[in-house]
Design an enzyme around this catalytic site. Structure first.
Site, PDB file in Angstrom:
ATOM      1  N   CYS A   1       0.831  -1.204   0.000  1.00  0.00           N
ATOM      2  CA  CYS A   1       0.000   0.000   0.000  1.00  0.00           C
ATOM      3  C   CYS A   1       0.869   1.258   0.000  1.00  0.00           C
ATOM      4  O   CYS A   1       1.031   1.930   1.019  1.00  0.00           O
ATOM      5  CB  CYS A   1      -0.962   0.026   1.174  1.00  0.00           C
ATOM      6  SG  CYS A   1      -2.229   1.305   0.975  1.00  0.00           S
TER       7      CYS A   1
ATOM      8  N   CYS B   1      -5.470   1.992  -5.283  1.00  0.00           N
ATOM      9  CA  CYS B   1      -5.041   2.643  -4.044  1.00  0.00           C
ATOM     10  C   CYS B   1      -5.992   3.806  -3.750  1.00  0.00           C
ATOM     11  O   CYS B   1      -5.883   4.862  -4.393  1.00  0.00           O
ATOM     12  CB  CYS B   1      -3.611   3.148  -4.164  1.00  0.00           C
ATOM     13  SG  CYS B   1      -2.960   3.849  -2.621  1.00  0.00           S
TER      14      CYS B   1
END
Length: 450
Positions: free
Chosen positions: A194, A372
């Protein structure tokens, strides 16, 4: 799970005692040897969803999941935990409740891979044989590679990280206690899971400082080892507008190399010049260096030079052992490491491994899709979606580079529900089908460009 590994580094003695106690209560013995049609290594997002998919196909007793942790975490929500918006409890489930009932759960970790003999060895001495294997071990958090980091995380309430379960709940109190000085947010000089998370918590913290009347006394710094704020041009341009508007200072090519919590100092290396720079901090959110797990990296027959399981980028099959596949953060596929990538990769592996098991050609291809959700404030989010080449691959027929309430709601409320109820049960393979349906055949080029 990564959180368990960090706890081992942080409190190794306690973990050894607990591990021994856990294994002493299980019925396995070192001399045991089991055999399965499919062995799944890892009980994280990729492991649980893969086990669910293949238990449906193969039936009870044919699939084993090797995972030592009793707890499963929904880590994408930890940004909102650190931002004081969600509770840690909302991210936690018992492992036994998320694994499919039809699989055999081996509560140990793999300590040795022997792909030539289709065997893995576990930490309690079992030898597990397989016809096929899917490796989904996630990433290892290497806090210990930064001198002083573990000590600071343990003893300094103003040094935090959203990446570990034992420190994520420290983050919001640290934000509330910051009233002046430097609030520093870091990005390390390694691949991480991430990649947007280090700056998402920064935006939430900056918003808190502003709303509580201390923003003029707090300098917000983003010290990143990268040379850009984000790897996809469209979203990088939008994020630069956010940081400029909110007077956030970005220092590129700065890698955190030491924390001196007794002096409230963070030492960075300038990766272009090699010089060291010391910053004082009132708050420090650090993102640790990461890697594939040590146990996987040690198997040179499976991994590339960087230590990731080497796969064909299209099929996610091992380039060296055709009966091995890999999903998620521990493989070499050159895409951002997110839960969204795991979902799409899982669908590809389900099709290709299923075809291989039945002697049919593997036709499914992975395009590198990942997502994301870049939270920029409470109630606003840029939903970045892109492929292997860094080209936007957006699901909705709108400009997702714009900060939107709808995308925030998707991140905060819709995706967690889908995770627990569809992804872990093997029923969510990413938004590819819905992207085509929502766009009614429109190409990405028909959407207004930034």
């Amino acid at each position: 799970m990564q959180g368990v590994r960090v706890f081992v580094q942080h409190n190794r003695g306690a973990c050894i005692i607990n591990t021994c106690r856990m294994f002493s209560t299980t019925h396995h013995r070192a001399a045991d040897q089991r055999s399965y049609k499919l062995v799944v290594v890892g009980g994280g997002t990729g492991g649980c969803s893969t086990a669910a998919r293949f238990c449906h196909q193969l039936g009870k007793g044919k699939v084993a999941v090797i995972e030592p942790s009793e707890t499963h975490y929904y880590q994408p929500l930890w940004t909102l935990v650190g931002g004081g918006i969600k509770t840690f409890k909302e991210t936690v489930r018992s492992m036994k409740d998320v694994l499919p009932k039809e699989c055999d759960w081996i509560k140990a970790k793999v300590t040795n891979f022997d792909p030539d003999n289709n065997t893995v060895v576990t930490s309690d001495g079992q030898k597990i044989k397989y016809d096929f294997m899917v490796v989904s071990m996630g990433m290892q958090l290497n806090f210990d590679q930064i001198p002083g980091a573990l000590e600071a995380l343990k003893n300094d309430p103003q040094v935090v990280s959203n990446y570990a379960p034992w420190t994520v709940e420290k983050t919001f109190p640290a934000i509330r206690n910051t009233r002046d000085g430097n609030a520093i947010f870091t990005f390390p000089n390694t691949p991480i899971k991430c990649a947007g998370a280090p700056q998402k918590i920064m935006y939430l913290a900056e918003e808190h400082f502003r709303k509580n009347g201390v923003r003029d006394k707090v300098t917000v710094l983003y010290n990143t080892a990268l040379g850009v704020i984000f790897g996809v041009k469209k979203y990088a341009e939008r994020l630069m507008k956010v940081v400029e508007k909110r007077h956030i200072k970005v220092n590129y090519r700065r890698n955190l190399i030491e924390v001196k919590s007794n002096k409230k100092e963070a030492v960075f290396e300038n990766l272009d010049t090699g010089e060291k720079e010391t910053f004082t901090y009132s708050m420090l959110h650090l993102t640790p260096p990461m890697s594939a797990p040590d146990e996987l990296r040690q198997c040179k027959k499976l991994v590339n030079e960087a230590g990731y399981l080497e796969v064909n980028n299209d099929t996610l099959q091992s380039t060296r052992y055709p009966n091995i596949f890999s999903i998620g953060d521990c493989n070499s596929a050159p895409t951002s490491k997110t839960a969204a990538a795991v979902a799409s990769q899982g669908g590809v592996v389900m099709k290709n491994l299923g075809a291989l098991m039945n002697g049919k050609p593997m036709l499914k291809r992975y395009d590198g899709y990942t997502s994301c959700p870049l939270i920029t404030s409470r109630g606003r989010c840029i939903l970045a979606e892109f492929d292997y080449n860094g080209n936007p691959l957006e699901t909705f027929p709108i400009d997702q580079g714009k900060e939107r309430w709808s995308m925030y709601h998707l991140k905060a409320d819709v995706l967690p529900f889908m995770y627990w109820n569809a992804m872990l049960t093997g029923h969510w393979n990413g938004p590819g089908f819905f992207r085509k349906a929502i766009r009614l055949g429109l190409s990405d080029g028909s959407i207004k460009k930034s």
